[in-house]
Motif scaffolding. Structure first.
Motif, mmCIF file in Angstrom:
data_model
loop_
_atom_site.group_PDB
_atom_site.id
_atom_site.type_symbol
_atom_site.label_atom_id
_atom_site.label_comp_id
_atom_site.label_asym_id
_atom_site.label_seq_id
_atom_site.Cartn_x
_atom_site.Cartn_y
_atom_site.Cartn_z
ATOM 1 N N GLN A 1 -13.160 0.067 3.950
ATOM 2 C CA GLN A 1 -13.000 0.414 4.418
ATOM 3 C C GLN A 1 -12.020 2.118 5.604
ATOM 4 O OE1 GLN A 1 -10.326 -2.064 6.703
ATOM 5 N NE2 GLN A 1 -11.708 -2.810 5.040
ATOM 6 N N VAL A 2 -13.186 2.571 4.732
ATOM 7 C CA VAL A 2 -13.360 4.040 4.873
ATOM 8 C C VAL A 2 -13.618 4.302 6.705
ATOM 9 C CG1 VAL A 2 -14.596 5.815 4.703
ATOM 10 C CG2 VAL A 2 -14.629 4.677 2.831
ATOM 11 N N ALA A 3 -13.353 3.769 7.110
ATOM 12 C CA ALA A 3 -14.148 3.884 9.206
ATOM 13 C C ALA A 3 -12.846 3.477 9.152
ATOM 14 C CB ALA A 3 -15.280 3.070 9.665
ATOM 15 N N ALA A 4 -11.873 2.117 9.321
ATOM 16 C CA ALA A 4 -10.671 2.019 9.132
ATOM 17 C C ALA A 4 -10.187 3.045 8.934
ATOM 18 C CB ALA A 4 -9.977 0.924 8.688
ATOM 19 N N ALA A 5 -9.918 3.630 7.978
ATOM 20 C CA ALA A 5 -8.977 4.813 7.511
ATOM 21 C C ALA A 5 -9.013 6.217 8.302
ATOM 22 C CB ALA A 5 -8.968 5.251 6.044
ATOM 23 N N LYS B 1 3.423 13.587 21.497
ATOM 24 C CA LYS B 1 4.746 13.490 20.626
ATOM 25 C C LYS B 1 5.663 11.858 20.913
ATOM 26 C CE LYS B 1 6.368 18.006 22.810
ATOM 27 N NZ LYS B 1 5.399 17.954 22.308
ATOM 28 N N VAL B 2 4.673 10.888 20.084
ATOM 29 C CA VAL B 2 5.210 9.399 19.537
ATOM 30 C C VAL B 2 5.288 9.308 18.423
ATOM 31 C CG1 VAL B 2 4.542 7.268 19.895
ATOM 32 C CG2 VAL B 2 3.240 8.818 22.109
ATOM 33 N N PRO B 3 6.615 8.684 18.310
ATOM 34 C CA PRO B 3 7.009 9.451 16.855
ATOM 35 C C PRO B 3 5.979 8.348 16.267
ATOM 36 C CG PRO B 3 8.828 9.077 18.294
ATOM 37 C CD PRO B 3 7.796 9.298 18.980
ATOM 38 N N ALA B 4 5.483 8.670 14.992
ATOM 39 C CA ALA B 4 4.723 8.108 14.021
ATOM 40 C C ALA B 4 4.592 8.859 12.725
ATOM 41 C CB ALA B 4 3.336 7.047 14.631
ATOM 42 N N VAL B 5 4.350 7.594 11.742
ATOM 43 C CA VAL B 5 3.640 8.257 10.369
ATOM 44 C C VAL B 5 2.611 9.836 10.657
ATOM 45 C CG1 VAL B 5 1.684 6.693 9.817
ATOM 46 C CG2 VAL B 5 3.122 7.694 8.099
ATOM 47 N N GLN B 6 2.692 10.584 9.672
ATOM 48 C CA GLN B 6 1.771 11.651 9.909
ATOM 49 C C GLN B 6 1.271 11.784 9.124
ATOM 50 O OE1 GLN B 6 4.966 15.433 10.695
ATOM 51 N NE2 GLN B 6 4.863 14.722 12.838
ATOM 52 N N ALA B 7 -0.128 12.334 9.705
ATOM 53 C CA ALA B 7 -1.290 12.350 8.598
ATOM 54 C C ALA B 7 -0.812 14.257 8.161
ATOM 55 C CB ALA B 7 -3.232 12.498 8.979
ATOM 56 N N LEU B 8 -1.106 13.841 6.467
ATOM 57 C CA LEU B 8 -0.933 15.622 6.092
ATOM 58 C C LEU B 8 -2.054 16.879 6.886
ATOM 59 C CD1 LEU B 8 0.646 16.679 3.623
ATOM 60 C CD2 LEU B 8 -1.213 16.823 2.857
ATOM 61 N N PRO B 9 -1.664 17.773 7.333
ATOM 62 C CA PRO B 9 -2.634 18.639 7.654
ATOM 63 C C PRO B 9 -2.794 19.179 7.014
ATOM 64 C CG PRO B 9 0.041 19.778 7.714
ATOM 65 C CD PRO B 9 -0.207 18.567 7.309
ATOM 66 N N GLY B 10 -4.184 20.187 7.106
ATOM 67 C CA GLY B 10 -5.228 20.870 6.443
ATOM 68 C C GLY B 10 -5.371 20.459 4.754
ATOM 69 N N VAL B 11 -6.157 18.961 5.468
ATOM 70 C CA VAL B 11 -6.681 18.449 4.337
ATOM 71 C C VAL B 11 -8.438 17.400 5.397
ATOM 72 C CG1 VAL B 11 -7.066 16.781 2.038
ATOM 73 C CG2 VAL B 11 -4.824 18.138 2.556
ATOM 74 N N GLU B 12 -9.543 17.726 4.731
ATOM 75 C CA GLU B 12 -9.799 17.168 4.706
ATOM 76 C C GLU B 12 -10.155 15.272 4.765
ATOM 77 O OE1 GLU B 12 -14.928 16.168 5.194
ATOM 78 O OE2 GLU B 12 -13.795 17.897 4.473
ATOM 79 N N GLN B 13 -10.053 14.900 5.555
ATOM 80 C CA GLN B 13 -9.609 12.743 5.578
ATOM 81 C C GLN B 13 -10.295 12.180 6.446
ATOM 82 O OE1 GLN B 13 -5.564 11.766 5.450
ATOM 83 N NE2 GLN B 13 -4.282 13.909 5.282
ATOM 84 N N PRO B 14 -10.331 11.116 5.423
ATOM 85 C CA PRO B 14 -9.943 10.089 4.251
ATOM 86 C C PRO B 14 -10.996 11.160 3.199
ATOM 87 C CG PRO B 14 -11.031 8.184 5.854
ATOM 88 C CD PRO B 14 -11.695 9.852 6.187
ATOM 89 N N ALA B 15 -10.752 10.917 1.959
ATOM 90 C CA ALA B 15 -11.458 11.226 0.992
ATOM 91 C C ALA B 15 -12.413 9.672 0.598
ATOM 92 C CB ALA B 15 -11.012 11.447 -0.111
ATOM 93 N N GLU B 16 -13.556 9.763 0.950
ATOM 94 C CA GLU B 16 -13.887 8.290 0.173
ATOM 95 C C GLU B 16 -14.479 8.386 -1.804
ATOM 96 O OE1 GLU B 16 -17.868 6.066 1.281
ATOM 97 O OE2 GLU B 16 -17.724 7.233 2.446
ATOM 98 N N ILE B 17 -14.261 7.580 -2.363
ATOM 99 C CA ILE B 17 -13.859 7.503 -4.092
ATOM 100 C C ILE B 17 -14.613 6.332 -3.773
ATOM 101 C CG2 ILE B 17 -12.989 7.404 -6.208
ATOM 102 C CD1 ILE B 17 -13.139 10.405 -4.894
ATOM 103 N N ASP B 18 -16.030 5.705 -4.361
ATOM 104 C CA ASP B 18 -16.160 4.209 -5.030
ATOM 105 C C ASP B 18 -16.372 3.318 -3.680
ATOM 106 O OD1 ASP B 18 -17.407 5.492 -7.436
ATOM 107 O OD2 ASP B 18 -15.445 4.649 -8.437
ATOM 108 N N GLY B 19 -16.761 3.811 -2.533
ATOM 109 C CA GLY B 19 -16.151 2.856 -0.859
ATOM 110 C C GLY B 19 -15.061 2.739 -0.871
ATOM 111 N N ARG B 20 -14.443 3.554 -1.532
ATOM 112 C CA ARG B 20 -12.688 3.613 -0.955
ATOM 113 C C ARG B 20 -12.813 4.731 -0.173
ATOM 114 N NH1 ARG B 20 -9.457 0.127 -5.778
ATOM 115 N NH2 ARG B 20 -7.882 -0.137 -4.394
ATOM 116 N N ALA B 21 -11.214 4.175 0.556
ATOM 117 C CA ALA B 21 -10.785 5.627 1.335
ATOM 118 C C ALA B 21 -9.171 6.305 0.379
ATOM 119 C CB ALA B 21 -10.581 5.642 2.593
#
Length: 299
Positions: A55-59, A73-93
């Motif tokens: 699910q890395v591409a979906a993440a 300005k649509v209220p939604a969960v916010q991704a943490l800024p300043g971090v490269e995302q997603p991290a991929e570990i063993d095929g998981r995001a």
């Protein structure tokens, strides 16, 4: 050790590696939920989300969608800024998000308002949000559901093929838009600071807005989880009643089948949940009478 416990242990190991890679403090990590994704609360008001394999591409798309919604300005969960995302570990995001203030599940009225705001947006132009796939991961869930009998598995595969054929002949309806993709009441929350916020953006894509609307109709008329008056308020707020559309039963049946497949996946990791799978399949086969049915939630 149960399969569920083994999966939790593996997930924590993946989270540890991702946090080390991103320089994020893992100490005191608290498991909030272990379902389709694993959610952890980290120090500093951070929520970490660990996906299932593949699910890395979906993440990655989910992070882009969250930032696009924030820019509008649509209220939604916010991704943490300043971090490269997603991290991929063993095929998981692994992705990181700002923790919400205390909140509750949205009402049908609040879900309608949130969906109206989303559906009115023009699609993003800076990235490909993708097209809706209502069958994503269903064949995989059927194949991997360890508690299913072979006759049940064969029935589910045949039913899935029939649903795909019906989807291919879906009649026209509302103009296509960006859709949430999994717009049940639990994925829209009302926070104590007065916002109505969209969660779980991994299935956002372009498709018929009726796909989002059918989730609330299923909540009302398949599961009796909200009242008919709640549903009337939903329709009045959004401005469209999906149950009056010729394609309603197709989308309803797909959504119900997705819920049965999700239960089968959960039971594969925690066999105590298997009776719920049997019950849902019996309902879909017409062995438990007419809707509404009583389905017990699975994590």
């Amino acid at each position: 050790m149960t399969l569920a416990r083994e999966a939790e242990t593996a997930t924590k190991s993946i989270l540890r590696a991702a946090c080390q890679q991103a320089g994020i403090d893992l100490r005191g990590a608290e498991l909030i939920r272990f379902g389709e994704n694993a959610l952890y609360r980290l120090p500093g008001g951070i929520i970490a989300r660990v996906s299932r394999a593949g699910q890395v591409a979906a993440a990655a798309r989910e992070v882009r969608v969250a930032r696009w919604l924030e820019s509008h300005k649509v209220p939604a969960v916010q991704a943490l800024p300043g971090v490269e995302q997603p991290a991929e570990i063993d095929g998981r995001a692994v992705t990181w998000w700002r923790e919400l203030p205390p909140h509750r599940h949205g009402t049908a009225l609040e879900v309608a308002a949130a969906l109206r705001l989303l559906h009115d947006l023009p699609p993003p132009t800076t990235f490909d949000v993708g097209r809706l796939d209502p069958f994503v991961r269903l064949a995989e869930r059927i194949d991997r559901a360890a508690t299913l009998t072979e006759p049940d598995r064969a029935w589910m595969r045949k039913h899935l093929a029939g649903l795909r054929a019906r989807w291919a002949s879906l009649p026209g309806g509302l103009p296509e838009s960006v859709v949430h993709g999994d717009a049940w009441i639990g994925n829209v929350v009302a926070t104590d600071d007065g916002r109505v916020v969209l969660l779980d953006l991994e299935r956002c894509s372009v498709g018929p807005p009726e796909w989002d609307l059918v989730s609330t109709a299923v909540k009302a008329f398949t599961l009796a989880g909200i009242t008919e008056e709640d549903y009337r308020q939903f329709v009045g707020s959004y401005g469209h009643d999906v149950t009056q559309w010729d394609g309603f039963e197709i989308l309803r049946d797909i959504r119900e089948f997705r819920m049965a497949c999700m239960a089968a996946q959960v039971a594969g990791e925690n066999p105590v949940r298997h009776p719920e799978v049997e019950h849902r399949l019996a309902c879909l086969r017409g062995q438990r009478g007419a809707r509404p049915w009583t389905w017990t939630a699975v994590p």
